[in-house]
Motif scaffolding. Structure first.
Motif, PDB file in Angstrom:
ATOM      1  N   LEU A 222       0.839  -0.957  -0.470  1.00  0.00           N
ATOM      2  CA  LEU A 222       0.094  -0.326  -0.206  1.00  0.00           C
ATOM      3  C   LEU A 222       0.753   1.185  -0.214  1.00  0.00           C
ATOM      4  CD1 LEU A 222      -3.061   0.813  -0.330  1.00  0.00           C
ATOM      5  CD2 LEU A 222      -2.596   1.106   2.829  1.00  0.00           C
ATOM      6  N   PHE A 223       0.381   2.027  -0.887  1.00  0.00           N
ATOM      7  CA  PHE A 223       1.824   3.229  -1.165  1.00  0.00           C
ATOM      8  C   PHE A 223       1.072   4.471  -1.054  1.00  0.00           C
ATOM      9  CE2 PHE A 223       3.231   0.215  -4.174  1.00  0.00           C
ATOM     10  CZ  PHE A 223       4.231   0.339  -4.201  1.00  0.00           C
ATOM     11  N   ASN A 224       1.834   5.716  -0.629  1.00  0.00           N
ATOM     12  CA  ASN A 224       1.013   6.721  -0.542  1.00  0.00           C
ATOM     13  C   ASN A 224       1.425   7.325  -1.817  1.00  0.00           C
ATOM     14  OD1 ASN A 224       4.265   7.573  -0.504  1.00  0.00           O
ATOM     15  ND2 ASN A 224       4.199   7.543   1.785  1.00  0.00           N
ATOM     16  N   LEU A 225       1.640   8.454  -1.361  1.00  0.00           N
ATOM     17  CA  LEU A 225       1.534   9.915  -2.608  1.00  0.00           C
ATOM     18  C   LEU A 225       2.969   9.957  -2.761  1.00  0.00           C
ATOM     19  CD1 LEU A 225      -1.575  12.401  -2.913  1.00  0.00           C
ATOM     20  CD2 LEU A 225      -1.444  10.026  -4.075  1.00  0.00           C
ATOM     21  N   ASP A 226       3.801   9.232  -2.122  1.00  0.00           N
ATOM     22  CA  ASP A 226       5.475   9.933  -2.345  1.00  0.00           C
ATOM     23  C   ASP A 226       5.847   8.273  -2.800  1.00  0.00           C
ATOM     24  OD1 ASP A 226       5.295  12.461  -1.282  1.00  0.00           O
ATOM     25  OD2 ASP A 226       4.814  11.787   0.817  1.00  0.00           O
ATOM     26  N   GLY A 227       5.021   7.560  -2.850  1.00  0.00           N
ATOM     27  CA  GLY A 227       5.520   6.387  -3.989  1.00  0.00           C
ATOM     28  C   GLY A 227       6.547   5.944  -2.527  1.00  0.00           C
ATOM     29  N   GLU A 228       5.795   5.494  -1.049  1.00  0.00           N
ATOM     30  CA  GLU A 228       6.275   4.776  -0.062  1.00  0.00           C
ATOM     31  C   GLU A 228       5.664   3.915   0.272  1.00  0.00           C
ATOM     32  OE1 GLU A 228       9.137   8.769   1.398  1.00  0.00           O
ATOM     33  OE2 GLU A 228       6.921   7.975   2.318  1.00  0.00           O
ATOM     34  N   VAL A 229       6.218   2.299   0.313  1.00  0.00           N
ATOM     35  CA  VAL A 229       5.339   1.990   1.282  1.00  0.00           C
ATOM     36  C   VAL A 229       4.786   1.854   2.440  1.00  0.00           C
ATOM     37  CG1 VAL A 229       4.691  -0.714   1.619  1.00  0.00           C
ATOM     38  CG2 VAL A 229       6.116   0.078  -0.419  1.00  0.00           C
ATOM     39  N   VAL A 230       3.531   2.480   2.876  1.00  0.00           N
ATOM     40  CA  VAL A 230       2.682   2.483   4.122  1.00  0.00           C
ATOM     41  C   VAL A 230       2.573   1.211   4.798  1.00  0.00           C
ATOM     42  CG1 VAL A 230       3.380   4.740   4.125  1.00  0.00           C
ATOM     43  CG2 VAL A 230       1.080   3.488   3.269  1.00  0.00           C
ATOM     44  N   GLY A 231       1.656   0.428   4.144  1.00  0.00           N
ATOM     45  CA  GLY A 231       1.110  -0.699   4.907  1.00  0.00           C
ATOM     46  C   GLY A 231       1.027  -1.873   3.691  1.00  0.00           C
ATOM     47  N   ILE A 232       0.940  -3.036   4.460  1.00  0.00           N
ATOM     48  CA  ILE A 232       0.764  -4.573   3.718  1.00  0.00           C
ATOM     49  C   ILE A 232      -0.405  -4.664   3.908  1.00  0.00           C
ATOM     50  CG2 ILE A 232       1.551  -6.879   3.538  1.00  0.00           C
ATOM     51  CD1 ILE A 232       3.822  -4.410   5.246  1.00  0.00           C
ATOM     52  N   ASN A 233      -1.351  -4.988   2.391  1.00  0.00           N
ATOM     53  CA  ASN A 233      -2.802  -5.137   2.358  1.00  0.00           C
ATOM     54  C   ASN A 233      -2.985  -6.175   2.848  1.00  0.00           C
ATOM     55  OD1 ASN A 233      -3.783  -3.106   0.761  1.00  0.00           O
ATOM     56  ND2 ASN A 233      -2.743  -3.553  -0.706  1.00  0.00           N
ATOM     57  N   SER A 234      -4.139  -7.183   3.478  1.00  0.00           N
ATOM     58  CA  SER A 234      -3.769  -8.188   4.582  1.00  0.00           C
ATOM     59  C   SER A 234      -5.316  -8.742   4.587  1.00  0.00           C
ATOM     60  CB  SER A 234      -3.359  -7.574   6.002  1.00  0.00           C
ATOM     61  OG  SER A 234      -3.795  -9.213   6.561  1.00  0.00           O
ATOM     62  N   GLN A 235      -6.958  -7.837   4.930  1.00  0.00           N
ATOM     63  CA  GLN A 235      -7.774  -8.717   4.776  1.00  0.00           C
ATOM     64  C   GLN A 235      -8.881  -7.385   4.665  1.00  0.00           C
ATOM     65  OE1 GLN A 235      -8.319  -9.275   9.034  1.00  0.00           O
ATOM     66  NE2 GLN A 235      -6.299  -9.397   9.850  1.00  0.00           N
ATOM     67  N   ILE A 236     -10.213  -7.746   4.044  1.00  0.00           N
ATOM     68  CA  ILE A 236     -11.140  -7.393   4.070  1.00  0.00           C
ATOM     69  C   ILE A 236     -11.782  -7.121   4.620  1.00  0.00           C
ATOM     70  CG2 ILE A 236     -10.328  -6.789   1.095  1.00  0.00           C
ATOM     71  CD1 ILE A 236     -12.837  -9.219   0.789  1.00  0.00           C
ATOM     72  N   TYR A 237     -12.841  -6.461   4.984  1.00  0.00           N
ATOM     73  CA  TYR A 237     -14.276  -7.002   5.912  1.00  0.00           C
ATOM     74  C   TYR A 237     -15.045  -7.311   4.677  1.00  0.00           C
ATOM     75  CZ  TYR A 237     -18.531  -6.565   8.814  1.00  0.00           C
ATOM     76  OH  TYR A 237     -19.763  -6.815   9.233  1.00  0.00           O
ATOM     77  N   THR A 238     -16.189  -7.897   4.725  1.00  0.00           N
ATOM     78  CA  THR A 238     -16.626  -8.671   3.464  1.00  0.00           C
ATOM     79  C   THR A 238     -18.423  -9.291   3.857  1.00  0.00           C
ATOM     80  OG1 THR A 238     -17.303  -9.334   1.597  1.00  0.00           O
ATOM     81  CG2 THR A 238     -15.849 -10.318   2.736  1.00  0.00           C
ATOM     82  N   ARG A 239     -19.296  -9.278   3.290  1.00  0.00           N
ATOM     83  CA  ARG A 239     -20.915 -10.108   3.673  1.00  0.00           C
ATOM     84  C   ARG A 239     -20.609 -11.098   2.715  1.00  0.00           C
ATOM     85  NH1 ARG A 239     -24.593  -6.383   7.571  1.00  0.00           N
ATOM     86  NH2 ARG A 239     -23.516  -6.403   8.955  1.00  0.00           N
ATOM     87  N   SER A 240     -20.192 -10.347   1.774  1.00  0.00           N
ATOM     88  CA  SER A 240     -20.575 -10.981   0.042  1.00  0.00           C
ATOM     89  C   SER A 240     -19.471 -11.644  -0.503  1.00  0.00           C
ATOM     90  CB  SER A 240     -20.994 -10.191  -0.406  1.00  0.00           C
ATOM     91  OG  SER A 240     -19.359  -8.989  -0.886  1.00  0.00           O
ATOM     92  N   GLY A 241     -18.001 -12.056   0.788  1.00  0.00           N
ATOM     93  CA  GLY A 241     -17.127 -13.189  -0.300  1.00  0.00           C
ATOM     94  C   GLY A 241     -16.432 -11.572  -1.169  1.00  0.00           C
ATOM     95  N   GLY A 242     -16.702 -10.921  -1.428  1.00  0.00           N
ATOM     96  CA  GLY A 242     -16.053 -10.087  -2.633  1.00  0.00           C
ATOM     97  C   GLY A 242     -15.073  -8.486  -1.531  1.00  0.00           C
ATOM     98  N   PHE A 243     -15.107  -7.258  -2.717  1.00  0.00           N
ATOM     99  CA  PHE A 243     -15.097  -6.203  -1.568  1.00  0.00           C
ATOM    100  C   PHE A 243     -15.938  -5.367  -1.422  1.00  0.00           C
ATOM    101  CE2 PHE A 243     -13.625  -1.978  -2.301  1.00  0.00           C
ATOM    102  CZ  PHE A 243     -13.370  -1.258  -1.655  1.00  0.00           C
TER     103      PHE A 243
END
Length: 470
Positions: A222-243
């Motif tokens: 997960l990048f900020n506008l400076d092109g730096e990694v600020v996070g690692i995408n890990s989980q979603i909250y879902t009731r449908s199985g999708g985003f």
């Protein structure tokens, strides 16, 4: 003349609206340069795992999670059916998974999610230039869902790591990954919130975003506008199985502290305090004599824990820990988790109307699963924290077994009408004698179906239908 004026007015208004729209469009970020620079350091990760399968002797259909619905899911998105309908009664099958990752060093260290590679026999890494490698697993940390890989390569492109502590809600962020196997998919959104504590993860103050994250994005940056990694995408909250507009990323600060330990030791060691805690509501703050609601209220001190040895008590409110202010109870597990066994720290607590400082010597997290189960603050999917029945209560209401609800967190317990102080003596037809009994029985409660629960409330026993919503 009036017609001419009306036409001029219409043209002027249209020109103004077009200028306004163009001005608004130019104010939106352009991610093209960021994507060009960052994409080469993002990788696709696929795994191979050999699993033993068995089928029903009558129907020939596989038992366990390899359902027809899962087959259809894979067939729809990947054009394949990994769990064949005509599988042999016993044998081995190849199971695969897809995810993302990113290169953090020129000599081939790669960061991804633990759940992407968990149980894999072989881990394949594919770079943006289509080079492929078999990766070595350096180490994992299931508590933060991180894994460190290594490939045999040099002079690789790397990402720039950023400071996740500087993120604020409303800032633009961008994700690159392989959702459903579509390599190098770019999605963007904003930071929705920071410091989120999820029921299953008390050691990570997640970054919440509305960036579209789907299966295959896991482990990607997960990048900020400076092109730096600020996070690692890990989980979603879902009731449908999708985003559904709510996704969570592990902060880069947490990730890099884990990486340092994985590189050195291949594992992560954390400290343990040994308390059950809850938020301080406005009403509780008033009852304790606090000016405002802040801190972590200790609802229970576990036996033979560092907290008990240091003199911490139930009813203490931890205001600062090792110099870090604790505004909400969910912040404490993360702060403690960053320490190491043997660290001696000062905790400022509010007790009996005044502040005092208590020195605590932290210890390693115990291996005893029963102790760990009891020490989880709000990870109970039933939405409650339970404890042993106080001796006075047992005598007053003539109760000789069960557990008492120390706190109703919300969710399932609240929907079923449970209250603080209720005593649970039976669940799903099984008698409860201790907290460990309750924890074990609760694991087997099915979703979406009511089970009987016997509750004693102010001395009056009753059965209620207890149901965990899917």
């Amino acid at each position: 003349m009036n017609r001419w004026l009306k036409q001029v007015s219409i043209v002027a208004i249209s020109t103004f609206m077009m200028a306004s729209m163009l001005s608004h469009a130019t104010s939106l970020p352009d991610f093209t340069e960021l994507v060009d620079e960052a994409s080469p350091a993002v990788v696709n990760i696929s795994t191979e795992q050999t699993v033993t399968t068995r089928t029903s002797s009558q129907s020939g259909q596989q038992l366990g999670p390899n359902s027809e619905e899962l087959n259809e899911f894979f067939k729809h998105f990947f054009g394949q059916q990994p769990f064949g309908r005509n599988a042999p009664e016993q044998g081995e099958q190849q199971r695969s998974s897809l995810g993302s990752g990113f290169i953090i060093s020129h000599d081939g260290y790669i960061l991804t999610n633990n759940h992407v590679i968990d149980g894999a026999d072989i881990i394949h890494v594919r770079l943006s230039d289509r080079r492929e490698y078999v990766a070595t697993l350096v180490g994992t940390d299931p508590r933060t869902d991180l894994a460190l890989l290594k490939i045999d390569a040099d002079e690789l492109p790397i990402v720039k790591m950023g400071d996740s502590d500087k993120l604020k809600p409303g800032q633009w962020v961008l994700a690159i990954g392989s959702p459903f196997g579509f390599d190098y998919t770019v999605t963007a959104g904003i930071v929705s919130a920071t410091g989120r504590n999820l029921p299953s993860d008390s050691y990570v103050p997640f970054i919440q975003t509305d960036v579209a994250i789907n299966p295959g994005n896991s482990g990607g940056p997960l990048f900020n506008l400076d092109g730096e990694v600020v996070g690692i995408n890990s989980q979603i909250y879902t009731r449908s199985g999708g985003f559904m507009g709510v996704s969570f990323a592990i902060p880069s600060k947490v990730a890099m502290s884990v990486v340092d330990q994985l590189k050195t030791d291949g594992k992560v060691s954390r400290a343990w305090l040994g308390v059950l805690i809850q938020d301080v509501s406005n009403d509780l703050a008033e009852s304790f004599g606090l000016d405002r609601s802040s801190g972590a209220l200790i609802s229970r001190v576990l036996p033979d824990s560092p907290a008990e040895k240091s003199g911490l008590k139930s009813g203490d409110i931890i205001m600062t820990f090792n110099g870090e202010s604790i505004e909400h109870s969910g912040e404490l597990p993360y702060v403690v988790g960053q320490m190491k066994a043997g660290d001696e720290i000062d905790a400022k607590v509010y007790r009996d109307g005044k502040e005092q400082t208590i020195t605590v010597t932290l210890e390693a997290i115990p291996n005893d699963p029963k102790v760990l189960a009891e020490s989880k603050q709000d990870q109970n999917r039933l939405g409650m924290i339970v404890g042993d029945i106080p001796e006075e209560m047992a005598k007053e209401f003539d109760i000789d077994n069960g557990v008492v609800i120390e706190q109703v967190i919300g969710g399932t317990a609240a929907r079923n009408g449970l209250q603080q102080g209720d005593v649970i003596t039976m669940l799903n037809g099984k008698h409860i004698k201790s907290v460990s009994d309750f924890t074990e029985i609760a694991k087997d409660i099915p979703n979406g179906r009511s089970v009987p629960m016997r509750v004693i409330r102010q001395g009056y026993p009753m059965f209620i239908p207890f149901k965990i919503m899917e």
